[in-house]
Enzyme design. Structure first.
Site, short mmCIF file in Angstrom:
data_model
loop_
_atom_site.label_atom_id
_atom_site.label_comp_id
_atom_site.label_asym_id
_atom_site.label_seq_id
_atom_site.Cartn_x
_atom_site.Cartn_y
_atom_site.Cartn_z
N HIS A 41 0.51 -1.25 0.33
CA HIS A 41 0.14 0.06 -0.10
C HIS A 41 0.84 0.96 -0.32
CE1 HIS A 41 1.51 -0.29 4.02
NE2 HIS A 41 1.09 1.30 4.26
N HIS A 126 5.82 6.76 -1.32
CA HIS A 126 6.25 5.92 -1.33
C HIS A 126 5.20 4.03 -1.26
CE1 HIS A 126 7.28 6.45 2.39
NE2 HIS A 126 7.14 4.66 2.27
#
Length: 182
Positions: A41, A126
C-alpha cells in the site's frame, strides 16, 4: 488500535512485486523483512496507537475530505537513506506523487481538530517493499532495479483507514473505513 491511512494497490502490483521480491530474495545475502504482497500500500498518514474511542472522530474527520480520483503508476526502486547502507527499500511513483502529497496534506489538516499533529517532514510518496534487518554489503538497490518491470497506471478511487495488528507471522491490516475519491 494501531492505525494508518493509505491507498491500496491493484492485484497486478501485488503479483509483480511478489515476483521481483522472490527473485531478489534468492540472490541477496542481506536479510530483508519483505512486505507481504497482500500488505502492499502507499501510506498517507500513520496515526500510531490510538484509543478505539477515537475511531468515530477520525472517521468523521476523514469523511469530510473531498479530493478527485487520480491516476497512479509506480516506477523506480529506491532506499532510505538515499545513499549508503539501506534501511528501507521502496518503490516510487512515476505518476500521482503530487496528488498523493496533496491528499496527505488534506488528511493532515482534517485530523488536527481530532487531536492529531500534522506531519513535520515533507511527504514522500512510496510503497515499502522491505526493511533491511542485516546488511551484508550487497547492492540491494541494483538487485531490485534489475528486476523491475514496467508498472501499469491505475486509478486511485478511494483511501482507507486501516488497523495494523502485529502478529508473529507479520502484520495483518484490517480496513476500518473506506473513503471515496470523487
Amino acid at each position: 488500535m494501531r492505525l494508518f491511512i493509505g491507498l491500496s494497490v491493484p492485484d497486478l502490483y501485488r503479483d509483480n512485486a511478489r515476483s521481483m521480491i522472490d527473485a531478489v530474495r534468492a540472490t541477496t545475502p542481506s536479510k530483508v523483512s519483505w512486505t507481504k504482497p497482500e500488505n502492499l500500500h502507499l501510506t498517507l498518514k500513520f496515526l500510531g496507537n490510538v484509543d478505539a474511542a477515537s475511531l468515530p472522530a477520525i472517521i468523521e474527520a476523514l469523511s469530510g475530505i473531498r479530493f478527485p480520483a487520480f491516476t497512479m503508476r509506480a516506477g523506480g526502486v529506491h532506499a532510505f537513506p538515499d545513499k549508503g547502507k539501506p534501511r528501507v527499500l521502496w518503490l516510487g511513483l512515476k505518476e500521482g506523487a503530487a496528488e498523493c502529497a496533496d491528499l496527505a496534506d488534506l488528511i493532515n489538516q482534517a485530523l488536527v481538530p481530532a487531536g492529531f499533529e500534522a506531519e513535520e517532514h515533507p511527504f514522500r510518496s512510496h510503497i515499502t517493499l522491505g526493511r533491511v534487518k542485516r546488511y551484508e554489503g550487497d547492492d540491494l538497490r541494483a538487485e531490485l532495479r534489475s528486476r523491475e518491470i514496467p508498472w501499469p497506471p491505475f486509478t486511485a478511487e478511494n483511501f482507507t483507514l486501516w488497523n495494523s495488528d502485529t502478529l508473529p507471522e507479520g502484520p495483518v491490516y484490517t480496513p476500518q473505513a473506506k473513503f471515496t475519491l470523487c
